[in-house]
Design a protein around this motif. Structure first.
Motif, PDB file in Angstrom:
ATOM      1  N   VAL A  64       0.857  -1.192   0.000  1.00 31.17           N
ATOM      2  CA  VAL A  64       0.000   0.000   0.000  1.00 31.17           C
ATOM      3  C   VAL A  64       0.888   1.236   0.000  1.00 31.17           C
ATOM      4  O   VAL A  64       1.496   1.562   1.029  1.00 31.17           O
ATOM      5  CB  VAL A  64      -0.939   0.007   1.228  1.00 31.17           C
ATOM      6  N   PRO A  65       0.990   1.937  -1.120  1.00 34.69           N
ATOM      7  CA  PRO A  65       1.937   3.063  -1.205  1.00 34.69           C
ATOM      8  C   PRO A  65       1.688   4.133  -0.146  1.00 34.69           C
ATOM      9  O   PRO A  65       2.628   4.661   0.447  1.00 34.69           O
ATOM     10  CB  PRO A  65       1.707   3.614  -2.621  1.00 34.69           C
ATOM     11  N   GLU A  66       0.410   4.443   0.105  1.00 37.22           N
ATOM     12  CA  GLU A  66       0.100   5.502   1.051  1.00 37.22           C
ATOM     13  C   GLU A  66       0.582   5.153   2.462  1.00 37.22           C
ATOM     14  O   GLU A  66       1.053   6.021   3.207  1.00 37.22           O
ATOM     15  CB  GLU A  66      -1.406   5.786   1.065  1.00 37.22           C
ATOM     16  N   ALA A  67       0.465   3.884   2.820  1.00 36.29           N
ATOM     17  CA  ALA A  67       0.914   3.449   4.139  1.00 36.29           C
ATOM     18  C   ALA A  67       2.427   3.580   4.269  1.00 36.29           C
ATOM     19  O   ALA A  67       2.942   4.037   5.297  1.00 36.29           O
ATOM     20  CB  ALA A  67       0.485   2.003   4.388  1.00 36.29           C
ATOM     21  N   MET A  68       3.148   3.196   3.225  1.00 37.94           N
ATOM     22  CA  MET A  68       4.603   3.288   3.271  1.00 37.94           C
ATOM     23  C   MET A  68       5.073   4.740   3.241  1.00 37.94           C
ATOM     24  O   MET A  68       6.062   5.102   3.894  1.00 37.94           O
ATOM     25  CB  MET A  68       5.218   2.501   2.116  1.00 37.94           C
ATOM     26  N   GLN A  69       4.358   5.581   2.512  1.00 36.33           N
ATOM     27  CA  GLN A  69       4.689   7.008   2.508  1.00 36.33           C
ATOM     28  C   GLN A  69       4.493   7.605   3.897  1.00 36.33           C
ATOM     29  O   GLN A  69       5.333   8.372   4.390  1.00 36.33           O
ATOM     30  CB  GLN A  69       3.827   7.746   1.488  1.00 36.33           C
ATOM     31  N   GLN A  70       3.382   7.235   4.534  1.00 39.41           N
ATOM     32  CA  GLN A  70       3.100   7.721   5.885  1.00 39.41           C
ATOM     33  C   GLN A  70       4.171   7.246   6.866  1.00 39.41           C
ATOM     34  O   GLN A  70       4.650   8.009   7.716  1.00 39.41           O
ATOM     35  CB  GLN A  70       1.723   7.251   6.343  1.00 39.41           C
ATOM     36  N   MET A 117       8.987  -3.470  -3.293  1.00 42.75           N
ATOM     37  CA  MET A 117      10.377  -3.172  -2.986  1.00 42.75           C
ATOM     38  C   MET A 117      10.881  -1.991  -3.801  1.00 42.75           C
ATOM     39  O   MET A 117      11.659  -1.166  -3.298  1.00 42.75           O
ATOM     40  CB  MET A 117      11.264  -4.391  -3.222  1.00 42.75           C
ATOM     41  N   ALA A 118      10.449  -1.890  -5.047  1.00 36.44           N
ATOM     42  CA  ALA A 118      10.859  -0.762  -5.875  1.00 36.44           C
ATOM     43  C   ALA A 118      10.389   0.551  -5.251  1.00 36.44           C
ATOM     44  O   ALA A 118      11.138   1.537  -5.190  1.00 36.44           O
ATOM     45  CB  ALA A 118      10.305  -0.917  -7.284  1.00 36.44           C
ATOM     46  N   ARG A 119       9.142   0.562  -4.769  1.00 38.27           N
ATOM     47  CA  ARG A 119       8.636   1.770  -4.114  1.00 38.27           C
ATOM     48  C   ARG A 119       9.405   2.052  -2.827  1.00 38.27           C
ATOM     49  O   ARG A 119       9.742   3.203  -2.531  1.00 38.27           O
ATOM     50  CB  ARG A 119       7.140   1.616  -3.790  1.00 38.27           C
ATOM     51  N   LEU A 120       9.670   1.008  -2.060  1.00 41.27           N
ATOM     52  CA  LEU A 120      10.373   1.190  -0.797  1.00 41.27           C
ATOM     53  C   LEU A 120      11.771   1.761  -1.013  1.00 41.27           C
ATOM     54  O   LEU A 120      12.245   2.596  -0.227  1.00 41.27           O
ATOM     55  CB  LEU A 120      10.449  -0.129  -0.034  1.00 41.27           C
ATOM     56  N   ILE A 121      12.441   1.315  -2.055  1.00 42.42           N
ATOM     57  CA  ILE A 121      13.754   1.884  -2.354  1.00 42.42           C
ATOM     58  C   ILE A 121      13.636   3.392  -2.547  1.00 42.42           C
ATOM     59  O   ILE A 121      14.437   4.171  -2.019  1.00 42.42           O
ATOM     60  CB  ILE A 121      14.380   1.207  -3.587  1.00 42.42           C
ATOM     61  N   ALA A 122      12.625   3.807  -3.290  1.00 43.15           N
ATOM     62  CA  ALA A 122      12.428   5.238  -3.532  1.00 43.15           C
ATOM     63  C   ALA A 122      12.110   5.985  -2.247  1.00 43.15           C
ATOM     64  O   ALA A 122      12.578   7.112  -2.034  1.00 43.15           O
ATOM     65  CB  ALA A 122      11.308   5.442  -4.555  1.00 43.15           C
ATOM     66  N   TYR A 123      11.317   5.369  -1.364  1.00 44.11           N
ATOM     67  CA  TYR A 123      10.909   6.034  -0.128  1.00 44.11           C
ATOM     68  C   TYR A 123      11.999   6.007   0.939  1.00 44.11           C
ATOM     69  O   TYR A 123      12.150   6.963   1.702  1.00 44.11           O
ATOM     70  CB  TYR A 123       9.656   5.364   0.447  1.00 44.11           C
TER      71      TYR A 123
END
Length: 217
Positions: A64-70, A117-123
């Motif tokens: 969930v991108p929003e959760a990881m961004q938060q 994982m790709a999103r997490l690397i960015a975050y």
């Protein structure tokens, strides 16, 4: 060495190697434990506190991108960053012949093992900065028969990690890829249900063995 004043972020911390690494690191580092299973995270927290450590629990779905961004925003606001990120989260798609991979299982495997994982690397990269360290864990099942769901997406995950590793050599953060020995995890049990688990490496012992490779240098 990574900055011991900064916390350690562990994605996939509720069980298996992630939980064992959280316990091994907790005596000297604050642990941010991310996982989907609230009960398992609370049990991990109890063990960490019993050993004199501290943890922040994040019962979240990494897809969930929003959760990881938060989560990453909260980490930045409270600590300013992380010194170490260990990524152990994985989706173990069922064994199946290549012509019979199910769309649902393949989509779930891609969502967890690669896209998240790709999103997490960015975050997480900005939280690590130039001096932090990210650690990924290989499990070379790619190309093995019936491992299409898991093997293909785990191989893609490692390819992404190696790309980031090569890209960040001069700029940081440092990226390490380690190879744990086979352990009696829930993931392995799904693939090898009749296996003699006594012959496998103890999970806590394996975490202890990996710890110098994670921390030193």
């Amino acid at each position: 060495m990574t900055d011991t004043a900064l916390p350690v972020l562990i994605t996939g911390a509720s069980r298996g190697l992630g939980a064992a690494l959280a316990e091994a690191l907790a005596p000297g580092r604050h642990i941010i434990a991310v996982g989907r299973t609230t009960g398992a995270l609370e049990e991990l927290d109890d063990r960490i506190r019993a050993a004199g450590g501290q943890a922040t629990l994040a019962p979240m779905d990494i897809t969930v991108p929003e959760a990881m961004q938060q989560l990453c925003r909260s980490i930045h606001d409270r600590w300013g960053g992380v010194g170490l990120w260990l990524h152990t989260a994985i989706h173990a798609g069922p064994l199946a012949p290549a012509p019979h991979l199910a769309d649902k299982d393949l989509d779930s495997s891609i969502a967890v093992n690669l896209r998240a994982m790709a999103r997490l690397i960015a975050y997480v990269a900005p939280l690590l900065g130039q001096s932090g360290r990210a650690v990924f864990f290989d499990d070379p099942q790619g190309g093995e028969k019936f491992f299409g769901h898991y093997g293909a997406t785990k191989s893609a995950q490692m390819a992404l990690a190696r790309s980031w590793q090569a890209e960040s050599v001069k700029t940081g953060p440092e990226v390490r890829i380690l190879a744990p020995r086979p352990m009696p995890t829930a993931t392995r049990a799904r693939f090898y249900p009749g296996e003699d688990r006594a012959a496998l490496a103890d999970i806590r012992a394996e975490a202890a063995r990996l710890l110098p490779e994670i921390l030193e240098g």
